[in-house]
Design a protein around this motif. Structure first.
Motif, PDB file in Angstrom:
ATOM      1  N   ILE A  14       0.825  -1.224   0.000  1.00 53.19           N
ATOM      2  CA  ILE A  14       0.000   0.000   0.000  1.00 53.19           C
ATOM      3  C   ILE A  14       0.853   1.265   0.000  1.00 53.19           C
ATOM      4  O   ILE A  14       0.372   2.326  -0.365  1.00 53.19           O
ATOM      5  N   ASN A  16       3.504   2.602  -1.770  1.00 52.85           N
ATOM      6  CA  ASN A  16       4.399   2.484  -2.940  1.00 52.85           C
ATOM      7  C   ASN A  16       4.161   3.595  -3.953  1.00 52.85           C
ATOM      8  O   ASN A  16       4.477   3.429  -5.123  1.00 52.85           O
ATOM      9  N   LEU A  17       3.600   4.705  -3.499  1.00 51.43           N
ATOM     10  CA  LEU A  17       3.298   5.780  -4.450  1.00 51.43           C
ATOM     11  C   LEU A  17       4.537   6.612  -4.784  1.00 51.43           C
ATOM     12  O   LEU A  17       5.497   6.658  -4.016  1.00 51.43           O
ATOM     13  N   HIS A  18       4.461   7.290  -5.923  1.00 49.97           N
ATOM     14  CA  HIS A  18       5.416   8.336  -6.300  1.00 49.97           C
ATOM     15  C   HIS A  18       6.863   7.866  -6.386  1.00 49.97           C
ATOM     16  O   HIS A  18       7.787   8.659  -6.230  1.00 49.97           O
ATOM     17  N   THR A  61      -1.834   6.234  -0.012  1.00 50.34           N
ATOM     18  CA  THR A  61      -3.073   6.984  -0.151  1.00 50.34           C
ATOM     19  C   THR A  61      -3.578   7.415   1.223  1.00 50.34           C
ATOM     20  O   THR A  61      -3.053   6.984   2.263  1.00 50.34           O
ATOM     21  N   GLU A  62      -4.625   8.202   1.222  1.00 51.84           N
ATOM     22  CA  GLU A  62      -5.194   8.655   2.496  1.00 51.84           C
ATOM     23  C   GLU A  62      -5.766   7.454   3.277  1.00 51.84           C
ATOM     24  O   GLU A  62      -5.584   7.343   4.488  1.00 51.84           O
ATOM     25  N   LYS A  67      -4.941   2.734   7.409  1.00 50.22           N
ATOM     26  CA  LYS A  67      -4.575   1.319   7.629  1.00 50.22           C
ATOM     27  C   LYS A  67      -3.229   1.217   8.352  1.00 50.22           C
ATOM     28  O   LYS A  67      -3.055   0.392   9.264  1.00 50.22           O
ATOM     29  N   PHE A 154      -1.351  16.973  -0.136  1.00 51.39           N
ATOM     30  CA  PHE A 154      -2.607  17.596   0.292  1.00 51.39           C
ATOM     31  C   PHE A 154      -2.477  18.181   1.703  1.00 51.39           C
ATOM     32  O   PHE A 154      -3.344  18.913   2.150  1.00 51.39           O
TER      33      PHE A 154
ATOM     34  N   ARG B 137      -2.348   5.524 -12.523  1.00 50.97           N
ATOM     35  CA  ARG B 137      -1.546   6.674 -12.106  1.00 50.97           C
ATOM     36  C   ARG B 137      -1.341   7.636 -13.272  1.00 50.97           C
ATOM     37  O   ARG B 137      -1.123   7.220 -14.401  1.00 50.97           O
ATOM     38  N   ILE B 140       1.719  13.144 -11.006  1.00 56.70           N
ATOM     39  CA  ILE B 140       1.805  13.196  -9.541  1.00 56.70           C
ATOM     40  C   ILE B 140       1.317  14.543  -9.035  1.00 56.70           C
ATOM     41  O   ILE B 140       0.590  14.626  -8.045  1.00 56.70           O
ATOM     42  N   HIS B 145      -3.071  10.245  -7.033  1.00 57.31           N
ATOM     43  CA  HIS B 145      -3.107   8.783  -7.172  1.00 57.31           C
ATOM     44  C   HIS B 145      -4.522   8.374  -7.595  1.00 57.31           C
ATOM     45  O   HIS B 145      -5.478   9.157  -7.425  1.00 57.31           O
ATOM     46  N   ALA B 147      -6.855   6.448  -6.426  1.00 55.38           N
ATOM     47  CA  ALA B 147      -7.924   6.427  -5.422  1.00 55.38           C
ATOM     48  C   ALA B 147      -8.455   7.837  -5.163  1.00 55.38           C
ATOM     49  O   ALA B 147      -9.638   8.018  -4.847  1.00 55.38           O
ATOM     50  N   ALA B 200       6.307  -1.439 -11.118  1.00 52.20           N
ATOM     51  CA  ALA B 200       6.450  -0.414 -10.095  1.00 52.20           C
ATOM     52  C   ALA B 200       5.111   0.132  -9.589  1.00 52.20           C
ATOM     53  O   ALA B 200       5.009   0.535  -8.442  1.00 52.20           O
ATOM     54  N   ASP B 203      -1.549  -0.494  -7.860  1.00 54.13           N
ATOM     55  CA  ASP B 203      -2.325   0.257  -6.879  1.00 54.13           C
ATOM     56  C   ASP B 203      -3.339  -0.572  -6.116  1.00 54.13           C
ATOM     57  O   ASP B 203      -3.924  -0.083  -5.153  1.00 54.13           O
ATOM     58  N   ILE B 206      -3.946  -5.606  -2.346  1.00 57.71           N
ATOM     59  CA  ILE B 206      -4.574  -6.278  -1.199  1.00 57.71           C
ATOM     60  C   ILE B 206      -6.090  -6.208  -1.326  1.00 57.71           C
ATOM     61  O   ILE B 206      -6.643  -5.350  -2.005  1.00 57.71           O
ATOM     62  N   ASP B 211      -7.770  -6.903   3.643  1.00 57.40           N
ATOM     63  CA  ASP B 211      -6.345  -6.515   3.609  1.00 57.40           C
ATOM     64  C   ASP B 211      -5.392  -7.652   3.246  1.00 57.40           C
ATOM     65  O   ASP B 211      -4.175  -7.427   3.202  1.00 57.40           O
ATOM     66  N   ALA B 365      10.563  11.814 -10.063  1.00 58.45           N
ATOM     67  CA  ALA B 365      10.055  10.694  -9.256  1.00 58.45           C
ATOM     68  C   ALA B 365       9.194   9.759 -10.104  1.00 58.45           C
ATOM     69  O   ALA B 365       9.187   8.546  -9.898  1.00 58.45           O
ATOM     70  N   ASP B 369       7.934   5.181 -11.130  1.00 57.10           N
ATOM     71  CA  ASP B 369       6.620   4.553 -11.312  1.00 57.10           C
ATOM     72  C   ASP B 369       6.551   3.860 -12.671  1.00 57.10           C
ATOM     73  O   ASP B 369       5.521   3.274 -13.015  1.00 57.10           O
TER      74      ASP B 369
END
Lengths: 257, 460
Positions: A14, A16-18, A61-62, A67, A154, B137, B140, B145, B147, B200, B203, B206, B211, B365, B369
């Protein structure tokens, strides 16, 4: 004498962004002998049962933050003990916020306590994303090799009222710190480093990475993977960061007076 | 009502004036409209039916194909296909679809909608149907992201909007609330699919319920595929619109259309376009177009503009490939496509972001990704990287496993075409981004073409 390093990456599925997790991929290339433990969300962190050399958590993420808080909260005392004992931590981008006192997100209708290791709180504005650069000095490498980084977030972080001084990861020479009103960016306590800078911080900042490698294993000569390219990329970026024309009004710390 | 009429007149007059100057007039009139009446998207009368098309990839293609198919049904279609997909472009399109007195003159509106702009557009647009192709994605800076984009869309969706969603995308398929009716499309398992995610930018790894790590009936790219959870029984939604039996060689596939099975023309064999085709069929079915006429329409729809062009020059295939900088997911698809070529390859790589060359410093960055690992292949003899951020790109390639001896850097993007070694290669790739397509992509292509032609003349 050099020894094998153990690096624990928390919740990579979870967090693993950016491109943040590339930090650990790069460290592993710098130290091919390193043991990298990738701890899943439903696993018990390795740092709970035994020593690790570096604990890493990247951008998420938010909902991922919520979590992570839920999973880390039971280990708050252990995290504090490890920090006090000198274990290195690196929490990048919004991972740092997880360890604070509170995350408030009115747009998404929640206001939750964080893990509570540090006395700061984060406020998210989902339609007020901040993008900007940061250049700042860190004690590890001195003024000739400032840390270069980026924010896309944000959230703004501020100390909980009444909390004593919260040392930063760096002091921004250019760009903003934890929020628009300060040049103090991130948090550090002992070998814990938390920063809201995102992305491959260790790849972008080879001099800082060399110092981190030296800190993790003082008995070995740190070696950077693909050093020639890494240093050339850093020098080119540093030159651009020192170019006045590339800085914008919104990247200045705002006076609170 | 008077304010709406005044806005309509102002927009129509400004559009006429702008077009008289030889410009398209599809965006500025919408800006004026929203200045005069911020709620104009909802205040202007809509055609009897409104369809919104959104998602990270494919929305332009799907909106265009839908408009074309519905026009073939003799419907009067309003659309923003010649304009922008943000609020101003939508306002322009909707006002263009009413008379000077504000009466609708189109039967249906097909509105391509920038997913990030949904909070501004959706409440007023109140589409009868919204199709979401996927949410992966993107920038950035702007999109954060997937979600986040899903949250924006769901927060702004009217309760009565019927959703057509990609079942193979667990983020897009989660859109909407309990009151939104929904149906799903998918592309069945393909020979190139895997059984677990890699790369990479994944998203969804899980289970959204418990989870635990998801298992996959098939995994395609990023978080696209069909997943299930062995711990709690969660599964990807079942699609009643499915594409399968894809026969690229003969340009055919089979479509399952809500209980009916039809052989059909394969409009384009790129996987994104297969999703586009089944989505178009699904929306047409939801709009009540008879299934046999949907299949017939697919026989005639124009294939979308592809993001690559190949030409043979002196026995070497010269491939120009749009590789959208700042968007790692898009670059991964371009790199994957490049890797699918079997011959000996050389690559010119120029994907810096033009807008940040002088007035900012690009945050690279996003390159982490992207799956540069596709380029770590012995069949690629050399990669010449041009541009301001060439050392960042070279470092990314080296970290991905490309032999540093095969990486050449040069500041000038166009000069990269002069440095790439062409002897003995079967395929030469010219990879450029969106904003340097003309300034770099075109001259690089020309220089490579000339060099290949000269090499033949020299040999003869």
């Amino acid at each position: 004498m050099s020894r094998a390093l153990t690096i624990e990456v928390l919740y990579p599925e979870i967090a693993n962004l950016h491109g943040d997790n590339a930090n650990i991929g790069y460290l592993a290339q710098c130290r091919p002998d390193a043991r990298v433990i990738r701890t899943g969300l439903t696993d018990t962190p390795a740092f709970v049962a035994g020593p690790v050399d570096l604990v890493y958590l990247g951008a998420m993420t938010e909902q991922g933050q919520l979590k992570a808080i839920e999973r880390l909260r039971p280990h708050r005392d252990r995290i504090e003990a490890l920090i006090d004992a000198g274990t290195a931590f690196l929490f990048t981008h919004n991972a740092l916020e997880v360890l604070g006192a509170r995350i408030r997100n009115d747009d998404m209708h929640y206001d939750v306590p964080g893990v509570g290791v540090f006395g700061f709180e984060s406020t998210l504005r989902m339609f007020g994303r901040y993008n900007g650069k940061v250049m700042g000095t860190v004690p590890e490498v001195g003024v000739e090799h400032p840390v270069l980084g980026y924010k896309s977030q944000f959230s703004m972080v501020s100390a909980v009222p009444g909390v004593s001084a919260l040392p930063g990861f760096l002091t921004a020479d250019r760009g903003i710190g934890r929020n628009m009103s300060t040049d103090v960016e991130g948090v550090r306590r002992g070998s814990f480093i938390g920063t809201s800078l995102l992305g491959p911080l260790l790849i972008v900042n080879p001099h800082f990475t060399r110092s981190l490698l030296a800190q993790l294993d003082p008995n070995s000569e740190p070696t950077l993977a693909h050093e020639q390219f890494a240093l050339a990329a850093y020098e080119a970026r540093l030159s651009d960061f020192r170019d006045e024309r590339r800085w914008h009004r919104f990247e200045r710390v705002q006076s609170t007076c | 009502m008077l304010r709406v009429l005044l806005t309509i007149w102002a927009v129509k007059l400004s559009a006429l004036a702008i077009r008289a100057l030889g410009r398209p007039g599809t965006h500025t009139p919408g800006l004026i409209a929203r200045k005069l009446h911020p709620g104009i998207i909802g205040a202007v009368r809509h055609p009897a039916r409104v369809v919104a098309v959104t998602g990270t990839n494919g929305k332009t293609t799907v909106a265009n194909l839908l408009a074309e198919a519905l026009e073939a049904e003799d419907l009067r279609v309003a659309s923003n296909r010649s304009g922008s997909n943000i609020a101003a472009g939508v306002a322009t399109a909707l006002i263009g679809a009413v008379t000077w007195t504000g009466k609708p003159k189109a039967d249906i509106a097909i509105i391509e909608m920038d997913e990030r702009s949904a909070a501004i557009i959706l409440p007023g647009l109140a589409p009868d149907v919204m199709v979401c192709m996927n949410l992966t994605r993107d920038s950035i800076k702007r999109n954060a992201h997937p979600a986040y984009i899903a949250w924006i869309l769901s927060s702004a969706l009217p309760e009565r909007t019927s959703l057509v969603l990609n079942a193979d995308d667990l983020i897009a398929s989660s859109l909407g609330g309990d009151s939104n009716s929904r149906t799903y499309f998918a592309v069945d398992r393909m020979a190139t699919d895997g059984d677990r995610p890699s790369g990479a930018a994944v998203d969804i790894a899980i289970c959204p319920v418990c989870d635990h790590t998801l298992s996959w009936e098939y995994w395609r790219f990023n978080h696209i595929g069909k997943a299930y959870c062995t711990a709690c029984g969660f599964r990807s939604p079942e699609a009643v619109y499915r594409a399968h039996e894809v026969d690229a060689a003969n340009g055919r596939l089979r479509l399952e259309l809500d209980g009916e099975s039809h052989p059909a023309r394969l409009i384009n064999d790129n996987i994104v376009n297969i999703y586009n085709e089944i989505a178009v069929a699904a929306v047409l079915d939801r709009l009540g177009v008879p299934k046999n006429r949907i299949v017939a329409a697919l026989e005639h729809l124009q294939p979308p503009t592809t993001r690559f062009a190949a030409e043979m020059v002196a026995g070497v295939q010269l491939v120009r490939l749009l590789t959208k900088g700042l968007v790692g997911v898009a670059c991964s698809r371009a790199f994957e496509y490049l890797a699918s070529f079997r011959g000996r390859k050389a690559v010119v790589l120029n994907i810096d972001e033009v807008s940040e060359r002088v007035t900012d410093v690009e945050n690279t960055a996003w390159t982490y990704d992207a799956d540069y690992e596709y380029l770590a292949d012995d069949s690629i003899g050399q990669i010449v990287v041009g541009g301001v951020r060439r050392y960042d790109q070279a470092l990314r390639l080296a970290i991905a496993g490309v032999d540093p001896e095969r990486i050449v850097t040069v500041e000038s993007e166009t000069a990269a075409a002069d440095l790439v070694e062409l002897d003995g290669v079967d395929d030469v790739f010219n990879l450029h981004s969106v904003h340097n397509a003309l300034s770099t992509g075109t001259p690089v292509q020309q220089r490579l073409r000339v060099r290949l032609e000269r090499s033949t003349q020299a040999a003869s």
